[in-house]
Design an enzyme around this catalytic site. Structure first.
Site, PDB file in Angstrom:
ATOM      1  N   SER A  41      52.223 -34.596 -19.415  1.00  0.00           N
ATOM      2  CA  SER A  41      52.677 -33.367 -20.027  1.00  0.00           C
ATOM      3  C   SER A  41      51.571 -32.543 -20.674  1.00  0.00           C
ATOM      4  O   SER A  41      51.767 -31.350 -20.920  1.00  0.00           O
ATOM      5  CB  SER A  41      53.728 -33.699 -21.094  1.00  0.00           C
ATOM      6  OG  SER A  41      53.140 -34.418 -22.167  1.00  0.00           O
ATOM      7  N   LYS A  51      47.227 -29.142 -27.949  1.00  0.00           N
ATOM      8  CA  LYS A  51      48.530 -29.142 -27.272  1.00  0.00           C
ATOM      9  C   LYS A  51      49.583 -28.592 -28.233  1.00  0.00           C
ATOM     10  O   LYS A  51      49.555 -28.895 -29.436  1.00  0.00           O
ATOM     11  CB  LYS A  51      48.872 -30.586 -26.879  1.00  0.00           C
ATOM     12  CG  LYS A  51      50.106 -30.736 -25.999  1.00  0.00           C
ATOM     13  CD  LYS A  51      50.308 -32.233 -25.658  1.00  0.00           C
ATOM     14  CE  LYS A  51      51.479 -32.452 -24.721  1.00  0.00           C
ATOM     15  NZ  LYS A  51      51.651 -33.893 -24.379  1.00  0.00           N
ATOM     16  N   SER A  94      50.617 -39.005 -20.508  1.00  0.00           N
ATOM     17  CA  SER A  94      50.502 -37.549 -20.622  1.00  0.00           C
ATOM     18  C   SER A  94      49.116 -37.020 -20.977  1.00  0.00           C
ATOM     19  O   SER A  94      48.878 -35.818 -20.909  1.00  0.00           O
ATOM     20  CB  SER A  94      51.510 -37.016 -21.646  1.00  0.00           C
ATOM     21  OG  SER A  94      52.792 -36.972 -21.073  1.00  0.00           O
TER      22      SER A  94
END
Lengths: 476, 493
Positions: B153, B78, B177
């Protein structure tokens, strides 16, 4: 109407740790810009603070030395505001739970003793600094100082006169130096002081509105700035005005404080506990260990110098006010153990010499053991007190030991009565009128005879012997 | 089977036996990324050349023998993890050009284990969001239905995993997330205990809630990756000073005798779709079949969790994001007349609307006069939530619940209703507030063919129970083996 001032001080002291408070970067002063930096103190994305244990140790030492209660659990908080010298957009400080509270310091000022309360001591990180280009509208950011450890020592509003503030500040400074946790340099910013000053009609209980005075870079300036601020506020009130709560900057050249209006809007720092740092929990045994390891502090040392070494309060005060001076004295004493003459030589000739050359004690060109040797020469009669001053100056200039100077320059004191008597006789013979006058009651002329005799012996005659012989001959 | 469909456990066996090389594996994945990612848009940055170099190095390690299970395995990370020399944007314009000078601890540990950094995945800007629509660059699509969001997210990570664009994807989880996008994309993800994985080098969103974890094909792979990235880190003061266990050790022990808590309030939550409810009920029944006992537990303050979270997280974020001021790195608005204007323009243009919204909420919640009513009150309620879990775990070993109230929604469907988006975090937020480990895995598919997930939560530091239960479940089910139609339709690699 008569007024009374109310003064509280906030002292920021930079701790003498090798590394910064939340990272491993060097905390030393004077490196090229931004060379003592890393992702943590630059506020790089993703970096996290790790508390420097040495900084905690130093803060606890100060807390114990100022009679504070050490909080076994304290917290770091974020103080949020924007400024280019503040890389994270917040300063890590302590807010609701500082490391120590409820201390005090005894001071003496204007001939009276007083106890000044210490509200709290907390740890925090320093900000960086901005360097403004004088030629272009450009400012540069140097983050070497960002993250250096500070303690803030906040006093109660217990002081009533500038001299009290000065005495408190000198007392705090001396303790920091004794503990060896702060270099105490006010000009480089290692020791900074802000003063909260208000006035109120004498007898009134409620405090007046206070102004915070900043930018004072010496003890003397703190006293001057406070005195000025008191006068300003009293005059303002007497002229029908009102004091407003604000920050004012001291201008030492003009001798005035100025409002910082414009720069200082009402700020809301939005303090909250820093989630990156766990509560700081101290082991009570560790705190006691620190307490047991505290050195002798200025007030205790001063009392001991008076009680055990027979020094006057005043001399003891001078010697102990500065840790380096006390250490110098004690080192000299370890070589030549006669406290009063050693003290006199230090507080007299040595300090005069250092002041003239604008040197600190640590930078003294005459080391303590040499000074002790010189005192020894005075005490055993080898040189006179007067000559000693000359010898000390030559020691400082040449770096040679006192005996070598005395011998090489023929400064050995003459105590031989026969030799001196000869000079005395010559002086008396040369001034029959003065002798007659003396005998007629003008005993003040003794000084004249002594002076003449000293001149004849080129200052080397032992003044005691000279005095004795003159007296004997004139009063025979 | 395609190389990109392998689990790590399968791939590392092939690598160790030298049946495939890391270079082949990386090339296969890069080709897959080239073919598929234009549709899914899961990566912000692909590190092709660096990955091939690292693969060659890994092959040398593998040739020597004795390499660990992650050696030569390509992973996606990420874009919230700092990667030395590789830009790290948090999918924000304000960090669009930011290249970190250091590796996050998680990244360093992965590299040390020989894993190959394939690229950086898209996310909601600064991890704020639940759909990856808040990316400052582009929205990521759900591989199961390209008109739908992948969740967020860590939507880029979950979508990349589901689409076969990596063998593992690392995400972060502040309020769900990792788990929610894993659920929406039909993959398995775990948010470990707070402090289990170092936060050093993870660009902070809400420091007291952020936690990194893996998203993988199955629970076994998650255990493998978590073993590599967890452990005490002296650079993170909130990191737990305990050794990292080998989570792969007891995976096969089954759930016989496991006490599975069913929180009654959770299943009564408004907005829980019947389809999701049914899938989770099916999972509970299966656990019972596998030998677990179910007990009813109570988490009475569940209804407060979302409110507490949306005060604490924005409050911390408002402070964490103050450093993006245009002074030191990242975007600076040009031609400002004053410092104040530079701050204002830089932050107004650099941050997207959701980030600005949360900074405003957080700033407000911390303001003088409101601190006690909001931040302080929220912190107190948080403590009560922790106590609720402690009470519940006195009578059970794991708590089961849905992950998200519905399957993945359509792109654009909720962008104008942030509150609805916030409320959908109700099942995942409590584990963050309490710092507990929680795992999400697929437990069924909707009528429209969208994956649905089930969540398991366990006691502080008891990730082992989650892995044990999830492995038993996945041994008995095939939900995690299904691949999105995308993977079947396109001929690649």
């Amino acid at each position: 109407m008569r007024y009374e001032a109310v003064i509280g001080l906030e002292v920021h002291a930079q701790l003498k740790t090798a590394s910064k408070i939340f990272c491993g970067c060097s905390a030393s002063f004077g490196a090229p810009p931004n060379t003592h930096t890393c992702p943590v103190c630059l506020g790089m994305p993703g970096s996290l603070p790790v508390l420097n244990e040495k900084a905690v140790l130093y803060a606890v030492r100060m807390a114990l030395a100022t009679n504070c209660r050490v909080n076994l659990e304290s917290r770091f908080a974020r103080k949020n505001y924007f400024y280019p010298d503040l890389p994270k957009g917040y300063q890590i400080s302590q807010y609701e739970a500082p490391v120590a509270e409820h201390g005090w310091l005894d001071i003496e000022a204007n001939g009276a003793a007083k106890r000044v309360g210490i509200t709290r001591i907390h740890m925090e990180e320093d900000a960086g600094k901005l360097v403004h280009d004088p030629h272009r509208p450009v400012s540069r950011v140097d983050l070497n100082r960002a993250g250096t450890p500070l303690i803030e020592i906040v006093s109660e509003p217990d002081m009533r006169a500038p001299e009290e503030a000065g005495a408190y500040l000198r007392g705090i400074h001396a303790i920091l130096r004794y503990l060896d946790i702060c270099d105490g340099n006010m000009e480089e910013g290692g020791f900074r002081c802000d003063a909260n000053v208000s006035v109120r009609p004498l007898g009134q209980k409620e405090f007046g509105v206070r102004a915070e005075v900043k930018n004072m870079n010496s003890f003397k300036n703190v006293e001057r700035a406070i005195a000025h601020e008191i006068r300003r506020q009293v005059e303002l009130i007497e002229d029908g005005g009102t004091v407003i709560q604000e920050t004012r900057l001291w201008d030492a050249d003009l001798g005035k404080t100025f409002s910082m209006r414009g720069k200082e809007e009402a700020r809301d720092y939005r303090y909250f506990p820093d989630p990156d740092l766990l509560p700081l929990v101290l082991d009570p045994a560790w705190v006691e260990e620190i307490r047991a390891g505290l050195p002798e502090l200025p007030q205790a040392k001063r009392a001991r110098y008076v009680a055990e070494l027979g020094l006057s309060q005043e001399d003891a005060g001078v010697l102990t006010a500065d840790h380096a001076l006390a250490r110098y004295f004690e080192e000299a004493l370890s070589v030549y153990n006669k406290p009063r003459p050693v003290c006199n030589q230090i507080t007299g000739a040595l300090l005069a010499l250092l002041n003239a050359k604008n040197l600190s004690v640590d930078a003294s060109p005459v080391p303590p053991e040499r000074l002790a040797a010189l005192v020894g020469l005075v005490e055993d009669g080898t040189v006179s007190g007067n000559t000693a001053k000359t010898v000390l100056e030559k020691m400082a200039a040449t770096g040679r030991p006192p005996r070598e100077i005395v011998e090489a320059e023929g400064l050995v004191q003459v105590s031989d009565e026969a030799l001196i008597e000869q000079a005395v006789d010559e002086v008396l013979a040369a001034g029959p009128d003065e002798v007659a006058a003396y005998k007629g009651g003008k005993t003040k002329l003794m000084g004249f005879f002594v002076g003449e005799t000293m001149r004849k012996t080129k200052g080397k005659a032992n003044p005691k012997v000279v005095n004795g012989l003159l007296k004997k001959k004139l009063e025979a | 089977m395609h190389l990109y469909d392998l689990t790590i456990a399968q791939a590392s066996g092939l690598l160790a036996r030298r049946e495939i090389s890391s270079e082949e594996l990386v090339r296969a994945l890069l080709a897959r990324v080239e073919a598929v990612d234009p549709l899914v848009q899961s990566y912000v940055t692909v590190c092709g050349d660096e990955a091939l170099d690292a693969a060659k190095h890994a092959d040398q390690q593998l040739a020597k023998g004795g390499a660990g299970p992650l050696c030569g395995v390509p992973v996606a990370i990420k874009d919230v993890f700092c990667t030395q020399g590789v830009r790290t944007t948090c999918s924000s314009k304000i960090l669009e050009t930011h290249v970190p000078v250091y590796d996050a601890t998680v990244v360093a540990k992965l590299k040390e284990a020989g894993a190959i950094l394939l690229g950086k995945t898209n996310m909601d800007e600064f991890a704020m969001g639940a759909s990856t629509e808040n990316s400052g660059f582009f929205p990521t699509k759900n591989p199961w239905d390209l008109t739908r969001v992948p969740g967020g997210s860590s939507g880029g990570s979950a979508a990349a995993m589901a689409a076969g664009l990596c063998l593992s994807a690392i995400g972060t989880d502040t309020g769900g997330s990792i788990r929610q996008p894993a659920s929406h994309c039909g993959v398995t993800g775990i948010k470990p205990t707070y402090g289990r994985v170092s936060r050093y080098g993870i660009v902070a969103f809400a420091s007291s809630l952020d936690q990194a974890g893996p998203i993988c094909r199955d629970a076994e792979d998650c255990a493998l990756v978590l073993s590599a990235i967890s452990g005490h880190d002296p650079l993170d003061s909130t990191s737990i000073p305990a050794p990292a266990p080998d989570y792969t050790k007891n995976l096969g022990q089954g759930v016989k005798g496991l006490r599975l808590g069913i929180p009654k309030e959770v299943f009564d939550a408004p907005g829980l779709s019947p389809e999701v409810r049914k899938a989770v009920d099916g999972a509970i029944a299966l656990f019972q079949d596998l030998g677990a006992h179910t007990v009813e537990v109570s988490l009475p303050r569940t209804d407060l969790a979302v409110a507490v979270y949306y005060i604490i997280a924005p409050a911390e974020a408002s402070s964490n994001l103050a450093r993006y001021d245009g002074v030191k790195y990242g975007f600076r608005a040009p031609n400002s007349e004053s410092l104040k204007e530079m701050y204002h323009t830089t932050r107004s243009r650099g941050f997207g609307p959701e980030v600005r919204r949360r900074i405003l909420i957080g700033t407000y919640a911390l303001s003088a006069g409101y601190y006690d009513a909001y931040y302080k009150k929220a912190s107190q309620v948080r403590t009560l939530l922790v106590q609720d879990f402690q009470t519940a775990f006195q009578s059970c070993d794991a708590i089961i619940s849905p992950v998200a109230p519905t399957p993945a929604f359509r792109i654009g469907e909720r962008v104008h209703d942030p509150l609805a988006m916030y409320l959908a975090d109700i099942f995942t937020i409590p584990a963050n507030l309490a710092g507990l480990p929680a795992l999400a895995m697929p437990c069924g598919f909707s009528a429209e063919g969208l994956p649905m997930g089930v969540q398991l939560m366990a006691r502080h530091l008891d990730e082992e129970t989650l892995f044990r239960a999830a492995c038993a479940f996945q041994k008995a089910t095939e939900h995690h083996l299904r691949r999105p139609p995308l993977a079947n339709e396109r001929k690649t690699a």
